[in-house]
Design a protein around this motif. Structure first.
Motif, PDB file in Angstrom:
ATOM      1  N   LYS A  52       0.828  -1.210   0.000  1.00  0.00           N
ATOM      2  CA  LYS A  52       0.000   0.000   0.000  1.00  0.00           C
ATOM      3  C   LYS A  52       0.864   1.262   0.000  1.00  0.00           C
ATOM      4  CE  LYS A  52      -4.129  -1.952   2.214  1.00  0.00           C
ATOM      5  NZ  LYS A  52      -5.047  -1.875   3.368  1.00  0.00           N
ATOM      6  N   ALA A  53       1.950   1.235   0.771  1.00  0.00           N
ATOM      7  CA  ALA A  53       2.852   2.392   0.809  1.00  0.00           C
ATOM      8  C   ALA A  53       3.530   2.598  -0.540  1.00  0.00           C
ATOM      9  CB  ALA A  53       3.888   2.207   1.911  1.00  0.00           C
ATOM     10  N   ALA A  54       3.931   1.509  -1.186  1.00  0.00           N
ATOM     11  CA  ALA A  54       4.571   1.606  -2.504  1.00  0.00           C
ATOM     12  C   ALA A  54       3.607   2.158  -3.548  1.00  0.00           C
ATOM     13  CB  ALA A  54       5.097   0.238  -2.931  1.00  0.00           C
ATOM     14  N   ASP A  55       2.354   1.720  -3.496  1.00  0.00           N
ATOM     15  CA  ASP A  55       1.349   2.215  -4.447  1.00  0.00           C
ATOM     16  C   ASP A  55       1.112   3.710  -4.277  1.00  0.00           C
ATOM     17  OD1 ASP A  55       1.104  -0.357  -5.391  1.00  0.00           O
ATOM     18  OD2 ASP A  55      -0.718  -0.815  -4.251  1.00  0.00           O
ATOM     19  N   LEU A  56       1.103   4.183  -3.030  1.00  0.00           N
ATOM     20  CA  LEU A  56       0.902   5.612  -2.783  1.00  0.00           C
ATOM     21  C   LEU A  56       2.139   6.412  -3.162  1.00  0.00           C
ATOM     22  CD1 LEU A  56      -1.033   7.760  -1.688  1.00  0.00           C
ATOM     23  CD2 LEU A  56      -0.098   7.347   0.593  1.00  0.00           C
ATOM     24  N   ALA A  57       3.322   5.851  -2.906  1.00  0.00           N
ATOM     25  CA  ALA A  57       4.572   6.554  -3.219  1.00  0.00           C
ATOM     26  C   ALA A  57       4.762   6.746  -4.718  1.00  0.00           C
ATOM     27  CB  ALA A  57       5.755   5.794  -2.635  1.00  0.00           C
ATOM     28  N   LYS A  58       4.227   5.835  -5.500  1.00  0.00           N
ATOM     29  CA  LYS A  58       4.408   5.885  -6.961  1.00  0.00           C
ATOM     30  C   LYS A  58       3.978   7.218  -7.549  1.00  0.00           C
ATOM     31  CE  LYS A  58       2.943   3.537 -11.208  1.00  0.00           C
ATOM     32  NZ  LYS A  58       2.155   2.400 -11.767  1.00  0.00           N
ATOM     33  N   PHE A  59       2.915   7.812  -7.014  1.00  0.00           N
ATOM     34  CA  PHE A  59       2.393   9.065  -7.560  1.00  0.00           C
ATOM     35  C   PHE A  59       2.626  10.258  -6.628  1.00  0.00           C
ATOM     36  CE2 PHE A  59      -0.225   5.681  -9.471  1.00  0.00           C
ATOM     37  CZ  PHE A  59       0.035   5.941 -10.820  1.00  0.00           C
ATOM     38  N   SER A  60       3.431  10.076  -5.590  1.00  0.00           N
ATOM     39  CA  SER A  60       3.739  11.193  -4.680  1.00  0.00           C
ATOM     40  C   SER A  60       4.814  12.082  -5.294  1.00  0.00           C
ATOM     41  CB  SER A  60       4.208  10.658  -3.327  1.00  0.00           C
ATOM     42  OG  SER A  60       5.472  10.035  -3.451  1.00  0.00           O
ATOM     43  N   SER A  61       5.002  13.257  -4.720  1.00  0.00           N
ATOM     44  CA  SER A  61       5.988  14.192  -5.272  1.00  0.00           C
ATOM     45  C   SER A  61       7.409  13.655  -5.143  1.00  0.00           C
ATOM     46  CB  SER A  61       5.887  15.542  -4.560  1.00  0.00           C
ATOM     47  OG  SER A  61       6.089  15.388  -3.158  1.00  0.00           O
ATOM     48  N   GLY A  62       7.713  12.932  -4.062  1.00  0.00           N
ATOM     49  CA  GLY A  62       9.048  12.378  -3.893  1.00  0.00           C
ATOM     50  C   GLY A  62       9.241  11.024  -4.552  1.00  0.00           C
ATOM     51  N   ARG A  63       8.148  10.339  -4.862  1.00  0.00           N
ATOM     52  CA  ARG A  63       8.153   9.030  -5.529  1.00  0.00           C
ATOM     53  C   ARG A  63       9.076   8.028  -4.836  1.00  0.00           C
ATOM     54  NH1 ARG A  63       9.589   7.773 -10.174  1.00  0.00           N
ATOM     55  NH2 ARG A  63       7.835   6.421 -10.631  1.00  0.00           N
ATOM     56  N   THR A  64       9.156   8.091  -3.500  1.00  0.00           N
ATOM     57  CA  THR A  64      10.085   7.226  -2.778  1.00  0.00           C
ATOM     58  C   THR A  64       9.400   6.522  -1.611  1.00  0.00           C
ATOM     59  OG1 THR A  64      11.962   8.655  -3.352  1.00  0.00           O
ATOM     60  CG2 THR A  64      12.276   7.116  -1.530  1.00  0.00           C
ATOM     61  N   LEU A  65       9.528   5.208  -1.607  1.00  0.00           N
ATOM     62  CA  LEU A  65       9.115   4.380  -0.481  1.00  0.00           C
ATOM     63  C   LEU A  65      10.298   4.279   0.473  1.00  0.00           C
ATOM     64  CD1 LEU A  65       7.346   2.202   0.986  1.00  0.00           C
ATOM     65  CD2 LEU A  65       8.376   0.529  -0.577  1.00  0.00           C
ATOM     66  N   PHE A  66      10.112   4.726   1.706  1.00  0.00           N
ATOM     67  CA  PHE A  66      11.189   4.691   2.701  1.00  0.00           C
ATOM     68  C   PHE A  66      10.865   3.599   3.720  1.00  0.00           C
ATOM     69  CE2 PHE A  66      13.768   5.614   6.285  1.00  0.00           C
ATOM     70  CZ  PHE A  66      14.866   6.337   5.839  1.00  0.00           C
ATOM     71  N   ILE A  67      11.763   2.607   3.825  1.00  0.00           N
ATOM     72  CA  ILE A  67      11.585   1.515   4.780  1.00  0.00           C
ATOM     73  C   ILE A  67      12.595   1.687   5.897  1.00  0.00           C
ATOM     74  CG2 ILE A  67      11.575  -0.993   5.080  1.00  0.00           C
ATOM     75  CD1 ILE A  67      10.931  -1.250   2.112  1.00  0.00           C
ATOM     76  N   PRO A  68      12.166   2.121   7.088  1.00  0.00           N
ATOM     77  CA  PRO A  68      13.093   2.358   8.202  1.00  0.00           C
ATOM     78  C   PRO A  68      13.749   1.060   8.685  1.00  0.00           C
ATOM     79  CG  PRO A  68      10.992   3.475   8.552  1.00  0.00           C
ATOM     80  CD  PRO A  68      10.789   2.523   7.414  1.00  0.00           C
ATOM     81  N   SER A  69      14.713   1.206   9.573  1.00  0.00           N
ATOM     82  CA  SER A  69      15.451   0.058  10.085  1.00  0.00           C
ATOM     83  C   SER A  69      14.524  -0.913  10.818  1.00  0.00           C
ATOM     84  CB  SER A  69      16.580   0.516  11.014  1.00  0.00           C
ATOM     85  OG  SER A  69      16.040   1.219  12.122  1.00  0.00           O
ATOM     86  N   GLY A  70      14.894  -2.179  10.806  1.00  0.00           N
ATOM     87  CA  GLY A  70      14.097  -3.233  11.427  1.00  0.00           C
ATOM     88  C   GLY A  70      14.011  -4.435  10.511  1.00  0.00           C
ATOM     89  N   ARG A  71      13.310  -5.456  10.955  1.00  0.00           N
ATOM     90  CA  ARG A  71      13.131  -6.677  10.175  1.00  0.00           C
ATOM     91  C   ARG A  71      11.645  -6.845   9.865  1.00  0.00           C
ATOM     92  NH1 ARG A  71      17.537 -10.003  10.165  1.00  0.00           N
ATOM     93  NH2 ARG A  71      16.276 -11.886   9.871  1.00  0.00           N
ATOM     94  N   TYR A  72      11.334  -6.889   8.566  1.00  0.00           N
ATOM     95  CA  TYR A  72       9.959  -6.900   8.103  1.00  0.00           C
ATOM     96  C   TYR A  72       9.628  -8.274   7.515  1.00  0.00           C
ATOM     97  CZ  TYR A  72      10.439  -1.840   8.482  1.00  0.00           C
ATOM     98  OH  TYR A  72      10.673  -0.564   8.941  1.00  0.00           O
TER      99      TYR A  72
END
Length: 276
Positions: free
Chosen positions: A159-179
Motif C-alpha cells: 500500500k505504501a509503494a502504491d501511494l509513493a508511486k504518484f507522490s511528489s518524492g516518488r520514494t518508499l522509505f523503509i526504516p530500520s528493522g526486520r519486516y
C-alpha cells in the motif's frame, strides 16, 4: 553657514527615517495580505473517532469551509471512518495522539496535499488510499507495518509503494528493522531501504519426495513470496555504442544526454538519476 548645514542634515535624517518607516509599513501590509494558514481539528466539526460512525460528511464540511485557503486538518485521539473523500493540495493532514483514518470497504480517500505524521499507523480499513501526495517519502508504518518480524508487513509495504508511486518524492522509505514478508510485493517507485525484508516460505509436505539413491528429500514450495520491481514506463533499447567499456559495478556512464534509440537513431533521449 553652520546653521544652514545643520538644517540640511536634519532634513536628510528625517527623510531617511520616514522612508524606513514607510518601508516597514509596506512590509507589514504585504505580510497581512499573504494567505494565513488555518488549523482545524476534525473533532470541532462533531467527529467522534469511535471507529464505527461514518464521518465522511464532516470531513467534506471541513474541506468546504477551507475552500482554497492553505490549511491543516488535525486528526487525533480516535479512528475516523470515511467512505469517499478528496483532500485537495492546499490541505495538509496532521496525525497525532493515535489519530487514524479508516477507509470503509469500497471507499477511496484521495490525498493531494501533505501529510504530517510520525512512524505510526494513520490509515486502516479495506478501502484505498490514492492521490498525488506532496511528501518526500511514504512509510509502510503509515499502513500498520511492524518491523518486529512477527507479523506480515507485505500488505502495508504494498500500500505504501502504491501511494509513493504518484507522490511528489516518488520514494518508499523503509526504516530500520526486520519486516516479515508472507506474500509477493510489486514496486513501481524509488526505494530507500534501511531495514531487512525477511521472506517466509512454506513447504508443501504432501509433495515432498525422497530419492533412494541420494537419500535427500525433494521439496516443493506452497508459498514463495517475491519482490518485483516493475518499471513505470515501457522498455526501450538504446544505441549500445555509447555504453561500450562499462564494467560491472561501474556507477557512471560516459554519456547521458541525446542518446539515440537503437531502432530510431533520429530519436534521442536523456538519462535521469533515479530512472528505472
Amino acid at each position: 553657514m553652520f546653521c544652514d548645514r545643520t538644517m540640511k542634515l536634519l532634513m536628510l535624517l528625517n527623510a531617511t527615517f520616514c522612508s524606513v518607516l514607510n518601508a516597514a509599513d509596506v512590509k507589514n501590509q504585504a505580510e497581512k495580505s499573504l494567505p494565513q494558514a488555518m488549523t482545524i481539528n476534525i473533532k470541532s466539526f462533531g467527529a467522534k473517532g469511535d471507529n464505527l460512525t461514518d464521518e465522511t460528511k464532516l470531513f467534506i464540511d471541513a474541506i468546504g469551509k477551507i475552500r482554497d485557503k492553505v490549511a491543516t486538518i488535525e486528526i487525533s485521539d480516535g479512528t475516523f471512518v470515511v467512505d469517499k473523500v478528496m483532500f485537495p493540495e492546499n490541505i495538509t493532514l496532521k496525525f497525532f495522539n493515535a489519530g487514524k483514518i479508516a477507509v470503509a470497504k469500497g471507499g477511496i480517500v484521495e490525498v493531494n496535499g501533505g501529510i504530517d505524521s510520525g512512524l505510526s499507523e494513520i490509515f486502516t480499513g479495506d478501502g484505498a488510499i490514492t492521490g498525488r501526495l506532496k511528501t518526500a517519502y511514504v512509510y509502510p508504518q503509515w499502513f500498520g507495518a511492524n518491523a518486529d518480524e512477527k507479523n506480515d508487513a507485505a500488505t502495508a509495504i504494498q500500500k505504501a509503494a502504491d501511494l509513493a508511486k504518484f507522490s511528489s518524492g516518488r520514494t518508499l522509505f523503509i526504516p530500520s528493522g526486520r519486516y516479515r514478508i508472507d506474500k509477493s510485493i510489486e514496486i513501481s517507485c524509488n526505494v530507500e531501504c534501511r531495514g531487512v525484508l525477511v521472506k517466509y516460505i512454506e513447504v508443501d509436505e504432501a509433495k515432498t519426495k525422497k530419492h533412494f539413491f541420494t537419500f535427500t528429500p525433494e521439496h516443493y514450495l506452497k508459498n514463495n513470496p517475491m519482490i518485483y520491481f516493475k518499471p513505470d514506463a515501457p522498455f526501450i533499447s538504446l544505441s549500445k555504442e555509447y555504453f561500450s567499456g562499462i564494467r560491472r559495478n561501474d556507477f557512471k556512464v560516459g554519456k547521458f544526454e541525446n542518446i539515440p534509440l537503437a531502432d530510431k537513431a533520429e530519436v534521442k533521449i536523456n538519462l535521469e538519476e533515479g530512472g528505472g
